[in-house]
Design a protein around this motif. Structure first.
Motif, short mmCIF file in Angstrom:
data_model
loop_
_atom_site.label_atom_id
_atom_site.label_comp_id
_atom_site.label_asym_id
_atom_site.label_seq_id
_atom_site.Cartn_x
_atom_site.Cartn_y
_atom_site.Cartn_z
N THR A 44 0.83 -1.33 0.16
CA THR A 44 0.13 0.02 -0.16
C THR A 44 0.65 1.56 -0.36
N ALA A 45 1.91 1.06 1.02
CA ALA A 45 2.55 2.65 1.21
C ALA A 45 3.69 3.05 -0.41
N LEU A 48 1.11 4.63 -2.84
CA LEU A 48 1.56 5.55 -2.48
C LEU A 48 2.49 6.59 -3.17
N LEU A 49 3.60 6.24 -2.86
CA LEU A 49 5.20 6.67 -3.64
C LEU A 49 5.03 6.55 -5.25
N ILE A 84 -1.60 12.01 0.02
CA ILE A 84 -0.90 10.91 0.19
C ILE A 84 -0.02 10.60 1.66
N MET A 85 0.38 12.10 2.14
CA MET A 85 0.99 12.08 2.82
C MET A 85 0.35 11.10 3.98
N LEU A 88 0.20 7.56 3.98
CA LEU A 88 1.52 6.96 4.81
C LEU A 88 1.58 7.05 5.69
N ILE A 91 -0.61 4.29 7.31
CA ILE A 91 -0.03 2.88 7.60
C ILE A 91 1.47 2.84 8.48
N TYR A 109 -6.86 -1.84 3.67
CA TYR A 109 -5.19 -1.14 3.27
C TYR A 109 -6.58 -0.64 1.83
N THR A 454 6.42 7.51 14.73
CA THR A 454 5.31 8.96 14.02
C THR A 454 5.46 9.80 14.53
#
Length: 484
Positions: A44-45, A48-49, A84-85, A88, A91, A109, A454
């Protein structure tokens, strides 16, 4: 009959990639139940990237697509990168937390990617029907995500409440779209603007339709009096889902609201500005005053989120002012960026203390956190100060630009209400700091590295980016000029 061109697909490419990736992950999820817990979050990450890279390449693109239903500009690119950030960061919050709570499901996800694609579409839509479809693409996965902790009754209740009230709000939005169509003969932004310019629109239908559209989008951003779902849904949903919707739904809702107001309804700003100002005042007062009464940290942050919608609405209400229009969109998106860092960071700390059965979420459970986990407590202090608007945090810069926009529009009274409610918010934000450092206790803290990283990274970003607030704001303003 309109024909599709390569430019149409180029404009829609980020959403195509994200949806295709989500569909592929659906197939992967069939086998992921036997794979390691990091497979789905990692894929998933990666999706997104990849999407983020394509969005970055579109930052200088300014074009209409699909007969004007979709637009690519700096505004939509900025919003997409912000979302998008947020994905991430979600996640990072979710992987270990969902495993620990026993709610880990591969489809989690996939639903998140579908919802992000709807959010990105909200920022690019230039047709009212597409705004409605994007809203549903955003919302339906969120309803399921809110209830994904089944058979937890609180999560099921949150999902059901969110679905019922969301469907109600969608009805208002759709009725508003129908009235605007009746007034102008079109749902496309360019055709509506042309109809308004020619004087052929029915003013009564147009004003009522605009009001109903405002109701539908007001629900999504949790503006008072359309905020009733927020505390219960925030509290009952898995906390990682709460963190995701706190930014995503709000950012997408304000993006659509800004484009609709600035492009379609500048001609009726005299009628809408008092309504928006009233909503801002009510949202600021209700959100902050009810947050004071909360003893549960998730509910306190839910009411806090409502109050932040009020701050953004303050600036939105200035959309009819020529003097404020230059700074309006940039100040709103800058504030959402500051809110994103503080919001995800604070939810990371909450999740580090949360235990099964909804335990570990009361203010009393944070007593002694300053000694037990000094890093998490220090990060929480940074987030509370940023929410309050105290320097040197990004939240201070965000409020500075919002208040400047409001004052440029000559709305001094509204700015004073914002200052007063900021002072009120300091009471419940700093109350948590007092509990962490000045009350004895032995809080139970999960040793979760992803949550700790995080919280630490977002706290550092909240302080360090304050030093670069002016260049960040200037960059946003340069990009956003292209929507006018």
């Amino acid at each position: 009959m309109p024909t599709l061109t390569p430019l149409d697909f180029q404009v829609l490419l980020p959403q195509i990639i994200l949806v295709a990736w989500a569909c592929a992950l659906l197939l992967v999820s069939v086998f992921a139940r036997k794979a390691g817990p990091g497979l789905m979050p990692g894929l998933t990450a990666l999706g997104l990237l990849v999407t983020g890279i394509f969005v970055a390449f579109q930052f200088s693109l300014e074009a209409d697509a699909f007969g004007g239903m979709l637009v690519a500009d700096g505004f939509s690119a900025f919003l997409s990168l912000l979302l998008i950030m947020g994905g991430l960061l979600t996640i990072a919050l979710s992987t270990n937390y969902m495993q620990r709570m026993g709610w880990a499901k591969p489809e989690y996800y996939v639903l998140m990617l579908f919802s992000i694609s709807g959010m990105m579409l909200m920022g690019s839509a230039s047709d009212l029907m597409l705004v409605f479809l994007a809203l549903e693409l955003l919302s339906i996965p969120l309803y399921i995500l809110a209830a994904i902790a089944r058979p937890d009754e609180r999560s099921e209740e949150a999902g059901l409440k969110y679905f019922l009230l969301g469907a109600f709000a969608s009805g208002f939005l759709l009725y508003g779209v129908a009235l605007v169509y009746g007034a102008t003969g079109s749902t496309g932004f360019s055709d509506i603007v042309a109809a308004l310019g020619s004087g052929g629109a029915q003013p009564l239908y147009l004003t009522v339709g605009a009001g109903l559209i405002l109701v539908g989008l007001g629900f999504k951003v949790a503006a008072v009096p359309f905020h009733m779902w927020t505390p219960d849904v925030y509290q009952g949903s898995p906390t990682s889902v709460t963190a995701f919707m706190a930014l995503g739904a709000k950012a997408a809702g304000f993006a659509a609201l800004l484009r609709v107001l600035l492009v379609l309804f500048p001609g009726i700003s005299d009628q809408l500005t008092p309504v928006l100002s009233g909503l801002a005042v009510a949202t600021l007062l209700v959100g902050n005053l009810l947050a004071i009464r909360q003893s549960n940290v998730k509910r306190m942050l839910a009411y806090s989120s409502i109050s932040h919608a009020g701050f953004v609405l303050m600036a939105v209400s200035a959309y009819g002012s020529d003097a404020a229009r230059f700074d309006l969109v940039a100040s709103v998106l800058f504030y959402l960026l500051a809110f994103a860092f503080a919001s995800f960071g604070s939810w990371a700390v909450v999740m580090a203390l949360e235990h099964a059965g909804g335990k570990g979420l009361e203010f009393a459970d944070y007593a002694g956190l300053g000694r037990k986990a000094p890093g998490l407590a220090a990060a929480m202090v940074v987030f509370m100060l940023s929410f309050t608007g105290v320097p040197p945090t990004l939240g201070f810069a965000g409020k500075f630009y919002l208040f400047r926009t409001v004052l440029e529009a000559g709305q001094v009274g509204l700015a004073l209400v914002g200052v007063l409610t900021s002072l009120i918010s300091a009471y419940y934000y700093l109350r948590l700091v007092v509990v962490m450092y000045m009350q004895p206790g032995t809080p139970k803290v999960h040793q979760d590295k992803s949550l700790a990283w995080t919280a630490g990274a977002t706290a550092v970003a909240t302080v360090v980016l304050f030093l670069f607030a002016q260049p960040l704001f200037g960059w946003a303003a340069q990009a956003l000029l292209k929507i006018f």
